[in-house]
Design a protein around this motif. Structure first.
Motif, PDB file in Angstrom:
ATOM      1  N   ASN A 176     -40.836  27.723  -1.720  1.00 50.57           N
ATOM      2  CA  ASN A 176     -40.883  28.957  -0.937  1.00 50.57           C
ATOM      3  C   ASN A 176     -40.863  30.227  -1.776  1.00 50.57           C
ATOM      4  OD1 ASN A 176     -40.873  27.413   1.411  1.00 50.57           O
ATOM      5  ND2 ASN A 176     -38.640  27.454   1.588  1.00 50.57           N
ATOM      6  N   VAL A 177     -40.871  30.097  -3.098  1.00 49.41           N
ATOM      7  CA  VAL A 177     -40.906  31.278  -3.962  1.00 49.41           C
ATOM      8  C   VAL A 177     -42.355  31.727  -4.110  1.00 49.41           C
ATOM      9  CG1 VAL A 177     -40.395  32.224  -6.232  1.00 49.41           C
ATOM     10  CG2 VAL A 177     -38.847  30.540  -5.214  1.00 49.41           C
ATOM     11  N   LYS A 178     -42.639  32.948  -3.692  1.00 45.54           N
ATOM     12  CA  LYS A 178     -43.996  33.504  -3.810  1.00 45.54           C
ATOM     13  C   LYS A 178     -44.109  34.209  -5.162  1.00 45.54           C
ATOM     14  CE  LYS A 178     -44.460  34.137   1.181  1.00 45.54           C
ATOM     15  NZ  LYS A 178     -43.142  33.554   1.540  1.00 45.54           N
ATOM     16  N   VAL A 179     -45.111  33.811  -5.944  1.00 46.30           N
ATOM     17  CA  VAL A 179     -45.257  34.309  -7.312  1.00 46.30           C
ATOM     18  C   VAL A 179     -46.525  35.149  -7.413  1.00 46.30           C
ATOM     19  CG1 VAL A 179     -45.343  33.671  -9.745  1.00 46.30           C
ATOM     20  CG2 VAL A 179     -44.130  32.194  -8.124  1.00 46.30           C
ATOM     21  N   TYR A 180     -46.392  36.359  -8.003  1.00 45.29           N
ATOM     22  CA  TYR A 180     -47.515  37.280  -8.096  1.00 45.29           C
ATOM     23  C   TYR A 180     -47.649  37.810  -9.522  1.00 45.29           C
ATOM     24  CZ  TYR A 180     -47.079  37.628  -2.978  1.00 45.29           C
ATOM     25  OH  TYR A 180     -46.990  37.354  -1.638  1.00 45.29           O
ATOM     26  N   LYS A 181     -48.900  38.028  -9.925  1.00 44.36           N
ATOM     27  CA  LYS A 181     -49.167  38.764 -11.159  1.00 44.36           C
ATOM     28  C   LYS A 181     -49.237  40.248 -10.810  1.00 44.36           C
ATOM     29  CE  LYS A 181     -52.574  39.538 -14.807  1.00 44.36           C
ATOM     30  NZ  LYS A 181     -53.953  39.249 -15.280  1.00 44.36           N
ATOM     31  N   ALA A 182     -48.397  41.050 -11.460  1.00 43.74           N
ATOM     32  CA  ALA A 182     -48.354  42.476 -11.143  1.00 43.74           C
ATOM     33  C   ALA A 182     -47.653  43.235 -12.253  1.00 43.74           C
ATOM     34  CB  ALA A 182     -47.619  42.696  -9.825  1.00 43.74           C
ATOM     35  N   ASP A 183     -47.956  44.528 -12.342  1.00 46.85           N
ATOM     36  CA  ASP A 183     -47.222  45.436 -13.213  1.00 46.85           C
ATOM     37  C   ASP A 183     -46.047  45.959 -12.409  1.00 46.85           C
ATOM     38  OD1 ASP A 183     -46.190  47.499 -14.722  1.00 46.85           O
ATOM     39  OD2 ASP A 183     -48.136  48.329 -15.286  1.00 46.85           O
ATOM     40  N   SER A 184     -44.862  45.494 -12.716  1.00 49.07           N
ATOM     41  CA  SER A 184     -43.689  45.812 -11.899  1.00 49.07           C
ATOM     42  C   SER A 184     -43.247  47.259 -12.015  1.00 49.07           C
ATOM     43  CB  SER A 184     -42.529  44.873 -12.270  1.00 49.07           C
ATOM     44  OG  SER A 184     -42.809  43.558 -11.831  1.00 49.07           O
ATOM     45  N   ARG A 185     -43.871  48.026 -12.881  1.00 49.19           N
ATOM     46  CA  ARG A 185     -43.560  49.452 -12.943  1.00 49.19           C
ATOM     47  C   ARG A 185     -44.139  50.202 -11.749  1.00 49.19           C
ATOM     48  NH1 ARG A 185     -45.788  50.404 -18.944  1.00 49.19           N
ATOM     49  NH2 ARG A 185     -47.402  49.076 -18.002  1.00 49.19           N
ATOM     50  N   SER A 186     -45.061  49.564 -11.015  1.00 44.93           N
ATOM     51  CA  SER A 186     -45.679  50.224  -9.862  1.00 44.93           C
ATOM     52  C   SER A 186     -45.787  49.264  -8.678  1.00 44.93           C
ATOM     53  CB  SER A 186     -47.068  50.756 -10.251  1.00 44.93           C
ATOM     54  OG  SER A 186     -47.876  49.706 -10.792  1.00 44.93           O
ATOM     55  N   LEU A 187     -44.768  48.452  -8.476  1.00 43.90           N
ATOM     56  CA  LEU A 187     -44.804  47.477  -7.391  1.00 43.90           C
ATOM     57  C   LEU A 187     -44.917  48.129  -6.027  1.00 43.90           C
ATOM     58  CD1 LEU A 187     -42.269  44.560  -8.013  1.00 43.90           C
ATOM     59  CD2 LEU A 187     -44.756  44.526  -8.145  1.00 43.90           C
ATOM     60  N   GLY A 188     -44.262  49.280  -5.855  1.00 42.15           N
ATOM     61  CA  GLY A 188     -44.273  49.950  -4.558  1.00 42.15           C
ATOM     62  C   GLY A 188     -45.665  50.317  -4.103  1.00 42.15           C
ATOM     63  N   LYS A 189     -46.532  50.653  -5.035  1.00 46.73           N
ATOM     64  CA  LYS A 189     -47.916  51.010  -4.693  1.00 46.73           C
ATOM     65  C   LYS A 189     -48.729  49.769  -4.380  1.00 46.73           C
ATOM     66  CE  LYS A 189     -48.039  55.245  -7.481  1.00 46.73           C
ATOM     67  NZ  LYS A 189     -48.686  55.922  -8.639  1.00 46.73           N
ATOM     68  N   GLU A 190     -48.551  48.722  -5.169  1.00 46.60           N
ATOM     69  CA  GLU A 190     -49.357  47.515  -4.994  1.00 46.60           C
ATOM     70  C   GLU A 190     -48.866  46.654  -3.837  1.00 46.60           C
ATOM     71  OE1 GLU A 190     -51.147  43.865  -7.746  1.00 46.60           O
ATOM     72  OE2 GLU A 190     -49.922  45.441  -8.665  1.00 46.60           O
ATOM     73  N   LYS A 213     -47.335  34.170 -18.090  1.00 51.72           N
ATOM     74  CA  LYS A 213     -45.979  34.271 -17.540  1.00 51.72           C
ATOM     75  C   LYS A 213     -45.935  33.812 -16.088  1.00 51.72           C
ATOM     76  CE  LYS A 213     -44.224  37.899 -20.633  1.00 51.72           C
ATOM     77  NZ  LYS A 213     -43.008  37.197 -21.091  1.00 51.72           N
ATOM     78  N   VAL A 214     -46.951  34.189 -15.323  1.00 53.23           N
ATOM     79  CA  VAL A 214     -47.014  33.763 -13.927  1.00 53.23           C
ATOM     80  C   VAL A 214     -47.126  32.244 -13.847  1.00 53.23           C
ATOM     81  CG1 VAL A 214     -48.489  33.782 -11.870  1.00 53.23           C
ATOM     82  CG2 VAL A 214     -47.900  35.928 -13.012  1.00 53.23           C
ATOM     83  N   GLU A 215     -47.967  31.664 -14.693  1.00 57.85           N
ATOM     84  CA  GLU A 215     -48.115  30.206 -14.705  1.00 57.85           C
ATOM     85  C   GLU A 215     -46.808  29.515 -15.079  1.00 57.85           C
ATOM     86  OE1 GLU A 215     -51.343  29.548 -17.367  1.00 57.85           O
ATOM     87  OE2 GLU A 215     -52.841  30.404 -16.004  1.00 57.85           O
ATOM     88  N   LYS A 216     -46.041  30.126 -15.984  1.00 60.86           N
ATOM     89  CA  LYS A 216     -44.763  29.539 -16.375  1.00 60.86           C
ATOM     90  C   LYS A 216     -43.789  29.545 -15.201  1.00 60.86           C
ATOM     91  CE  LYS A 216     -41.673  27.725 -19.000  1.00 60.86           C
ATOM     92  NZ  LYS A 216     -41.782  26.287 -19.344  1.00 60.86           N
ATOM     93  N   VAL A 217     -43.734  30.655 -14.453  1.00 61.80           N
ATOM     94  CA  VAL A 217     -42.856  30.705 -13.287  1.00 61.80           C
ATOM     95  C   VAL A 217     -43.285  29.662 -12.263  1.00 61.80           C
ATOM     96  CG1 VAL A 217     -42.005  32.132 -11.386  1.00 61.80           C
ATOM     97  CG2 VAL A 217     -42.336  33.149 -13.641  1.00 61.80           C
ATOM     98  N   GLU A 218     -44.581  29.573 -12.014  1.00 61.35           N
ATOM     99  CA  GLU A 218     -45.093  28.591 -11.046  1.00 61.35           C
ATOM    100  C   GLU A 218     -44.751  27.168 -11.486  1.00 61.35           C
ATOM    101  OE1 GLU A 218     -48.961  30.998  -9.237  1.00 61.35           O
ATOM    102  OE2 GLU A 218     -49.194  29.750 -11.041  1.00 61.35           O
ATOM    103  N   TYR A 229     -39.474  36.517  -4.001  1.00 58.71           N
ATOM    104  CA  TYR A 229     -40.700  37.033  -4.606  1.00 58.71           C
ATOM    105  C   TYR A 229     -40.480  37.160  -6.111  1.00 58.71           C
ATOM    106  CZ  TYR A 229     -41.638  38.228   0.238  1.00 58.71           C
ATOM    107  OH  TYR A 229     -41.819  38.161   1.599  1.00 58.71           O
ATOM    108  N   ALA A 230     -41.400  36.581  -6.878  1.00 58.28           N
ATOM    109  CA  ALA A 230     -41.309  36.611  -8.343  1.00 58.28           C
ATOM    110  C   ALA A 230     -42.548  37.291  -8.897  1.00 58.28           C
ATOM    111  CB  ALA A 230     -41.183  35.200  -8.895  1.00 58.28           C
ATOM    112  N   SER A 283     -40.502  35.542 -15.446  1.00 59.64           N
ATOM    113  CA  SER A 283     -40.732  34.427 -16.366  1.00 59.64           C
ATOM    114  C   SER A 283     -39.540  34.241 -17.311  1.00 59.64           C
ATOM    115  CB  SER A 283     -42.000  34.678 -17.177  1.00 59.64           C
ATOM    116  OG  SER A 283     -42.297  33.590 -18.013  1.00 59.64           O
ATOM    117  N   PRO A 284     -39.120  32.994 -17.551  1.00 55.46           N
ATOM    118  CA  PRO A 284     -39.713  31.717 -17.131  1.00 55.46           C
ATOM    119  C   PRO A 284     -39.267  31.208 -15.767  1.00 55.46           C
ATOM    120  CG  PRO A 284     -37.927  31.302 -18.645  1.00 55.46           C
ATOM    121  CD  PRO A 284     -38.043  32.797 -18.552  1.00 55.46           C
TER     122      PRO A 284
END
Length: 397
Positions: free
Chosen positions: A261-275, A246-251, A238-239, A219-220
């Motif tokens: 073609n940008v895929k936007v996700y709500k996530a805690d980026s400190r643990s992206l590998g798990k999610e 924040k996700v809505e702002k990126v969208e 991937y965003a 974001s933004p």
């Protein structure tokens, strides 16, 4: 503000006298001494806008020449030959603004935008004092600076941080520049306002067509959208960000620019590998929350050591995860809009010592930091004519 305050005298500009926190002055002195300038020079520069405000042309939608043809004649816009997508807009001196009995109190960030002639929008309006709809009012920052005046466009009872819309239509302000959000070429997605250092970051790291590009704190949407345009939409994008707003702002940004073609996700980026265990980007952007001391113009001149410590832990966690998920041979770009060594050179040097990465030489001319032996970029107000900014390009081994 913890600690005492130091009065900083500036030779010209809107703020002639600034009350700066002692901790901030000490922190800036640690940096400015390496550049052979005074901390006061940095602080006074931070209080002023940049001479040129930069716009990025969405080259997937139109040319720079087309955008310039659609800019208002009084916008003082011109092309900048350093990048094909860059336009600069002159920031001009405005009018003197006076205290008034009728006024609106604005939060700091909104007041800083009003200084440049932007209207005061509802989320930034905190309180109306003595004013009625249709009357002329002053706009006063929450720390007491009169930053503009104009016509009140709401009833006092309508003040609500959750509402949108214009609260005050600004007619006078210390500085003037075109109101970008009102332009058709903005609404139609032909331009994005972005600083020169931020645009340089993408050129200096040079994502390629075919890359898998991930922005962990998107974001933004400025950096991921620039990467999209730089690669002509011929990569995977991937965003991520951690709140609905924040996700809505990126969208919203991607819709306006037409980057479907940008895929936007709500996530805690400190643990992206798990999610997102399938995610293995070859180009990863990390622009984490920071103390924001490089933003200009600014009206707040304080610094909290405790806040910085919390942010550094978050910055290290985000950069660590970016390195973990990036494919071998891939790039990680780390950037902030702050000044402190601890959040910039310090965080990246920590990563270099603890993870299988090396520092890459940026692929475009850049101002090399004087505070590290590594090839990191640093923009310092008072020494450079831009906002404060830092970036480093890493390669995963």
């Amino acid at each position: 503000m913890s600690g005492g305050a130091v009065e900083v005298r500036c030779k010209g500009g809107f703020l002639r006298s600034i009350k700066a926190g002692e901790e901030l002055v000490e922190k800036i002195e640690e940096i400015s001494s390496s550049y052979m300038i005074r901390a006061e020079d940095v602080i006074c520069s931070l209080a002023e806008p940049v001479e040129n405000y930069y716009l990025r042309v969405n080259i997937m939608k139109g040319s720079r020449e087309y955008v310039l043809s659609k800019m208002p004649h009084d916008s003082h816009a011109s092309q900048d030959e350093r990048f094909e997508e860059m336009i600069n807009v002159k920031v001009r001196g405005g009018e003197k603004v006076e205290e008034m009995k009728r006024y609106v109190i604005a939060d700091i960030k909104a007041a800083e935008r009003v200084m440049l002639g932007s209207d005061l929008f509802m989320p930034g309006a905190l309180k109306v004092v003595n004013g009625k709809r249709g009357e002329e009012v002053a706009v006063v920052s929450e720390n007491g600076y009169v930053v503009g005046s104009g016509i009140l466009d709401i009833d006092p009872s309508e003040v609500n941080p959750k509402k949108r819309g214009i609260a005050v239509r600004i007619e006078r302000s210390p500085y003037k520049m075109v109101k970008l959000n009102s332009l058709d070429i903005f609404k139609e997605g032909y331009i994005y306002d972005q600083s020169f250092p931020s645009m340089l970051l993408i050129h200096a790291s040079s994502p390629r067509e075919g890359d898998v590009i991930a922005d962990l704190t998107a974001s933004p949407g400025g950096k991921i959208s620039h990467a999209y345009e730089f690669t002509r939409g011929k990569a995977e994008y991937y965003a991520f960000d951690h709140t609905n707003a924040k996700v809505e702002k990126v969208e919203e940004t991607m819709r306006r620019l037409g980057h479907e073609n940008v895929k936007v996700y709500k996530a805690d980026s400190r643990s992206l590998g798990k999610e997102f265990p399938w995610l293995s980007p070859s180009f990863t952007i990390v622009d984490p929350p920071c103390t924001g001391l490089g933003n200009r113009p600014r009206l707040s001149f304080s610094f909290e050591e405790e806040e910085q410590e919390v942010l550094i832990r978050l910055q290290k966690a985000l950069l660590s995860e970016a390195i973990r998920i990036t494919s071998p041979g891939g790039k990680i770009v780390y950037s902030t809009c702050t000044l402190t060594v601890e959040e910039n050179e310090g965080v990246v040097e920590w990563a270099l010592k603890n993870f299988p990465v090396c520092a890459e030489e940026p692929l475009a001319p850049y101002p090399r930091t004087k505070l590290s032996d590594f090839p990191f970029a640093r923009f310092l107000p008072g020494y450079h004519k831009y906002p404060g900014f830092f970036f480093a390009v890493l390669k995963k081994l």
